[in-house]
Design an enzyme around this catalytic site. Structure first.
Site, short mmCIF file in Angstrom:
data_model
loop_
_atom_site.label_atom_id
_atom_site.label_comp_id
_atom_site.label_asym_id
_atom_site.label_seq_id
_atom_site.Cartn_x
_atom_site.Cartn_y
_atom_site.Cartn_z
N HIS A 141 -6.89 -5.60 -0.63
CA HIS A 141 -7.60 -5.91 0.61
C HIS A 141 -7.00 -7.19 1.18
O HIS A 141 -6.67 -8.11 0.43
CB HIS A 141 -9.09 -6.16 0.35
N ARG A 153 0.83 -1.22 0.00
CA ARG A 153 0.00 0.00 0.00
C ARG A 153 0.86 1.26 0.00
O ARG A 153 0.50 2.26 -0.63
CB ARG A 153 -0.94 -0.02 1.21
#
Ligand code: IDP
Ligand code: MG
Length: 165
Positions: free
Chosen positions: A124, A107
């Site tokens: 996710h 991320r």
């Protein structure tokens, strides 16, 4: 502990052609891929997946984001299994806010915050065992997964097809 975890390569990850990079990073965990598929995310699936966040101000933007309204309308869903799978994957993903995530995490390296305030964080990963079981059962059927991870029932209509117990 032997665990399974749900991973989604989110629409921004696919639009940015990050699938290979993300899978390479995840392979550092030495976990096994036990399920994988491409999914066109319905509103129903999106709302169910993120149900716990329904009172957040960013909820509607989040639903639009995961449905691919701002990118390609698809996500890649994977189940990884192995020793401490949940924590190993969360660590390599980095913090939820891509600006706060370690810059070498997935991320941190690839995410951004949009001008609308959505955290586009490309991936996710289930947060804990309870979420993992709920999410895996939401995104996958038993037949999609190459190991028997949760108990199943015989489907009465077609005994060859299993369903989650
Ligand atoms: P997680 O994905 O790290 O488990 P959650 O709190 O479960 O984080 O949030 C789900 C997703 O919602 C995040 O990955 C991110 O895309 C989005 N999100 C979470 N918190 C915020 C926020 O404060 N602003 C905007 N988007 C957020
Ligand atoms: Mg979460």
């Amino acid at each position: 502990m032997l665990e399974q975890t749900l991973i989604l390569i989110k629409p921004d990850g696919l639009t940015k052609s990050l699938t290979g990079n993300i899978l390479t990073r995840l392979s550092e965990t030495k976990l096994e891929i036990i399920g994988a598929k491409m999914v066109r995310v319905s509103r129903e699936l999106a709302v169910e997946h993120y149900g716990a966040l329904k009172d957040e101000a960013f909820f509607e933007e989040l639903i639009s984001y995961i449905m691919g309204d701002y990118h390609k309308k698809k996500v890649m869903a994977l189940v990884y299994g192995g020793e401490d799978a949940i924590q190993k994957v969360r660590a390599i993903c980095g913090k939820t806010n891509p600006e706060e995530a370690d810059s070498v995490s997935i991320r941190g390296a690839y995410g951004r915050i949009t001008t609308k305030g959505v955290y586009e964080n490309v991936i996710h990963a289930s947060a804990n065992e309870e979420d993992a079981e709920r999410e895996i059962k939401l995104w996958f059927t038993p037949e999609d997964i190459i190991e028997d991870i949760y108990s199943t029932n015989k489907n009465e209509k077609n005994i060859k097809i299993k369903e989650w117990a």
